[in-house]
Design a protein around this motif. Sequence first.
Motif, PDB file in Angstrom:
ATOM      1  N   ALA A  82     -16.086   0.046   7.147  1.00 43.19           N
ATOM      2  CA  ALA A  82     -14.859  -0.114   6.367  1.00 43.19           C
ATOM      3  C   ALA A  82     -13.995   1.137   6.506  1.00 43.19           C
ATOM      4  O   ALA A  82     -14.488   2.266   6.517  1.00 43.19           O
ATOM      5  CB  ALA A  82     -15.202  -0.357   4.898  1.00 43.19           C
ATOM      6  N   HIS A 124      -7.112  -6.276   3.650  1.00 45.56           N
ATOM      7  CA  HIS A 124      -8.509  -5.888   3.898  1.00 45.56           C
ATOM      8  C   HIS A 124      -9.031  -6.541   5.182  1.00 45.56           C
ATOM      9  O   HIS A 124      -9.651  -5.880   6.018  1.00 45.56           O
ATOM     10  CB  HIS A 124      -9.375  -6.309   2.707  1.00 45.56           C
ATOM     11  CG  HIS A 124     -10.842  -6.080   2.939  1.00 45.56           C
ATOM     12  ND1 HIS A 124     -11.385  -4.830   3.121  1.00 45.56           N
ATOM     13  CD2 HIS A 124     -11.880  -6.968   3.046  1.00 45.56           C
ATOM     14  CE1 HIS A 124     -12.689  -4.942   3.327  1.00 45.56           C
ATOM     15  NE2 HIS A 124     -13.012  -6.233   3.283  1.00 45.56           N
ATOM     16  N   VAL A 125      -8.780  -7.828   5.345  1.00 45.44           N
ATOM     17  CA  VAL A 125      -9.162  -8.547   6.565  1.00 45.44           C
ATOM     18  C   VAL A 125      -7.996  -9.429   6.985  1.00 45.44           C
ATOM     19  O   VAL A 125      -7.504 -10.240   6.195  1.00 45.44           O
ATOM     20  CB  VAL A 125     -10.418  -9.416   6.351  1.00 45.44           C
ATOM     21  CG1 VAL A 125     -10.728 -10.213   7.624  1.00 45.44           C
ATOM     22  CG2 VAL A 125     -11.614  -8.570   5.964  1.00 45.44           C
ATOM     23  N   ARG A 143     -18.427  -5.462   4.428  1.00 43.54           N
ATOM     24  CA  ARG A 143     -19.095  -5.522   3.129  1.00 43.54           C
ATOM     25  C   ARG A 143     -20.373  -6.352   3.221  1.00 43.54           C
ATOM     26  O   ARG A 143     -20.406  -7.367   3.923  1.00 43.54           O
ATOM     27  CB  ARG A 143     -18.165  -6.133   2.081  1.00 43.54           C
ATOM     28  CG  ARG A 143     -16.933  -5.273   1.799  1.00 43.54           C
ATOM     29  CD  ARG A 143     -16.077  -5.853   0.686  1.00 43.54           C
ATOM     30  NE  ARG A 143     -15.682  -7.239   0.942  1.00 43.54           N
ATOM     31  CZ  ARG A 143     -14.742  -7.880   0.261  1.00 43.54           C
ATOM     32  NH1 ARG A 143     -14.101  -7.243  -0.720  1.00 43.54           N
ATOM     33  NH2 ARG A 143     -14.446  -9.127   0.538  1.00 43.54           N
ATOM     34  N   ASP A 153     -20.275 -10.092   2.894  1.00 44.17           N
ATOM     35  CA  ASP A 153     -19.628 -10.851   3.967  1.00 44.17           C
ATOM     36  C   ASP A 153     -20.476 -10.906   5.243  1.00 44.17           C
ATOM     37  O   ASP A 153     -19.995 -11.315   6.302  1.00 44.17           O
ATOM     38  CB  ASP A 153     -18.263 -10.229   4.304  1.00 44.17           C
ATOM     39  CG  ASP A 153     -17.285 -10.328   3.131  1.00 44.17           C
ATOM     40  OD1 ASP A 153     -17.373 -11.329   2.397  1.00 44.17           O
ATOM     41  OD2 ASP A 153     -16.467  -9.407   2.963  1.00 44.17           O
ATOM     42  N   THR A 207     -12.879  -8.492  10.888  1.00 47.65           N
ATOM     43  CA  THR A 207     -14.092  -8.749  10.100  1.00 47.65           C
ATOM     44  C   THR A 207     -14.230  -7.742   8.971  1.00 47.65           C
ATOM     45  O   THR A 207     -13.620  -6.663   8.999  1.00 47.65           O
ATOM     46  CB  THR A 207     -15.358  -8.671  10.978  1.00 47.65           C
ATOM     47  OG1 THR A 207     -15.457  -7.365  11.547  1.00 47.65           O
ATOM     48  CG2 THR A 207     -15.343  -9.716  12.079  1.00 47.65           C
ATOM     49  N   SER A 208     -15.060  -8.107   8.027  1.00 41.77           N
ATOM     50  CA  SER A 208     -15.372  -7.242   6.888  1.00 41.77           C
ATOM     51  C   SER A 208     -16.761  -6.645   7.074  1.00 41.77           C
ATOM     52  O   SER A 208     -17.672  -7.314   7.556  1.00 41.77           O
ATOM     53  CB  SER A 208     -15.326  -8.052   5.591  1.00 41.77           C
ATOM     54  OG  SER A 208     -15.894  -7.320   4.527  1.00 41.77           O
TER      55      SER A 208
END
Length: 646
Positions: A21, A43-44, A69, A72, A66-67
């Motif tokens: 991130a 964020h995405v 986190r 996810d 893509t994330s």
Amino acid sequence: MTGDRKKEPWTSIQVVVIGDAGVGKSSMILTIATDSFAEGVPHVLPPTRLPTDFYPDGVPLSIFDTSARPEDKSKLDMELKKADVVVLTYACDQPVTLARLSKYWLPELRRLELNLPVIVVGCKLDLRDERKPSLEESMAPLMQEFQEIETCMMCSAAEQIQVAEVFYYAQKAVLHPTGPLFDRETQSLKPRCVRALKRIFILCDHDRDGALSDAELNEFQVKCFNAPLQPAEIVGVKKVVSDKMAEGVNKNGLTSIGFLFLHALFIERGRLETTWTVLRKFGYNDEITLRDDVLSSPSFKRASDQSVELTQKAIDFLREAFTTLDQDGDGTLQPAELEDMFSTAPSNGSPWDSPLYKNTTETNSVGGITWNGFISQWEFMTLLDPQKSSASLVYLGYPGDTSTAFQVTRRRKHDQKRQRSQRGVIQCFIFGPRKSGKSAILDALIGRPFKESYDPSKGDRYAINKIGLSGGANKTLIMREINEASVSAFLEDKEALAPCNVAAFVYDSSSEESLKRAAELLEQVAVSSECSGYEVPCLLLAAKNDEESNPSCITRSARICSTMGLETPTPVSMKLGDNNNLFLRIVEAAQHPHLSIPETELGKSTKQHRQLIQQSVGFVLVGTTLIVGGITLYRLYNMRKLHSSS
């Protein structure tokens, strides 16, 4: 790569961008999409598509953000499994994100078993500390450990530095991958790439002098790149090669060594598209094997009693290849020369490496294969697996359509009706009890010396050689030894005898028991051939004629032949080297397939039954003729009587 990922030709490419991130993934994607830098990106990002004309190769890119986190993770894995290439990012101003590449991200890609090219990208180049090690220094250990990394680079979305190059190299990694071509560890072309380029060189070397002349080099250039080389450019190419490798150029032009060196140089300089263009123009796919449309073999649709043979055109091509490789002119190909012949195929070694082909043909004292042995092996492969033979010819550079290399023989049933076979390849199945001398006969066919010790064959065995006929013609004789223990199981297949042109039955001429067993096998095979409809000419062979003959065997074998309508047994002694023209007799029996067909009790009774029916039909026809004739005469008599009375 999960599942079948081949998309040739590529109509679109999916790029999945991953990384920790905050490293700058979304900013980089937004910059390539809008050609500008924006603060406060989402964020995405939703999927972004670059149009067909964005890069010269003309293949659109779909870019997926893509994330990182944990919640996810399942979605990330799903996107990666649909990817064609991965862009793995870190932040140039955050060393911890660089360390995470080897500690987490790259091992995670391997855990998912994704066989995908990876582009490692350092984002936020504008914030990088110039006192840090260079990109080459920091990335060399990583690329050494993770061979899936295609290239490493840095970019800056804020300054719009090398952002377009990131996705250009991502596309290039899919369309022109390094992995199949080049081994980074050894810094050399991979074997399969070498084999493909060697085949291309042979195809372009029209005069077969081992070098590409200026004209041949120019023709190659036009075929691959649609533009000729200027004379000065040809001189320049050869100078680049000769400066680095003297043997790369000779008086005739660019040698195969020089041709390979040139492509290694292209790859080292990042011009992989050059080598891939050449490979694809000559029919290769991403695995560097010939595409199915190039390898497509002729239709070999045939009945079970038909076979496939090489045409004279194919034999002439193979003779030229044999002569070219026989550099010492000794009339044989040594193992190294034979390996060189098949060095253009994608797999290692020759197509004859399987145990089936072992010790089946004529060789000299040091293992070199003669022309007769060589062409016999090709004919054997064509008989067993014509598709394999067709593919092997293509890899050798057979000119034009391989349908011209093969012909399907006439059906054996038709040969029997016409009382003549024109086949060039004869199959003889050889039966007999243990220790009767079957293996010695096969050894004699391929010129192997007689062995005193008994070494039983394990399973079926083959021997192949050319047999000269009067007038200078020859036939290829394939002898297949059928293990005694497997005969019953073998004959359970109703089509087992369909490819058999002649069946030979061997017995030890000094042993009544051996003759008895050979006679049983003869009866068994003859009955099976009658029931299946594939009647086979049969010969009885009295082996070990050098030993004292058993008078009872002589009398009994003569009676067997007389009863079954066969010629008297052929006496042979492999120990004394006296084969009594056995192999010629076998070929002649195959050429006259209506002769030497054994008569069994079953066949005789069937024949008698057929004759009785024919006789009965004859009597009925004669009776009917007499009745009809009587009625006709009676009518004529009445007509004359009426006429006279009137």
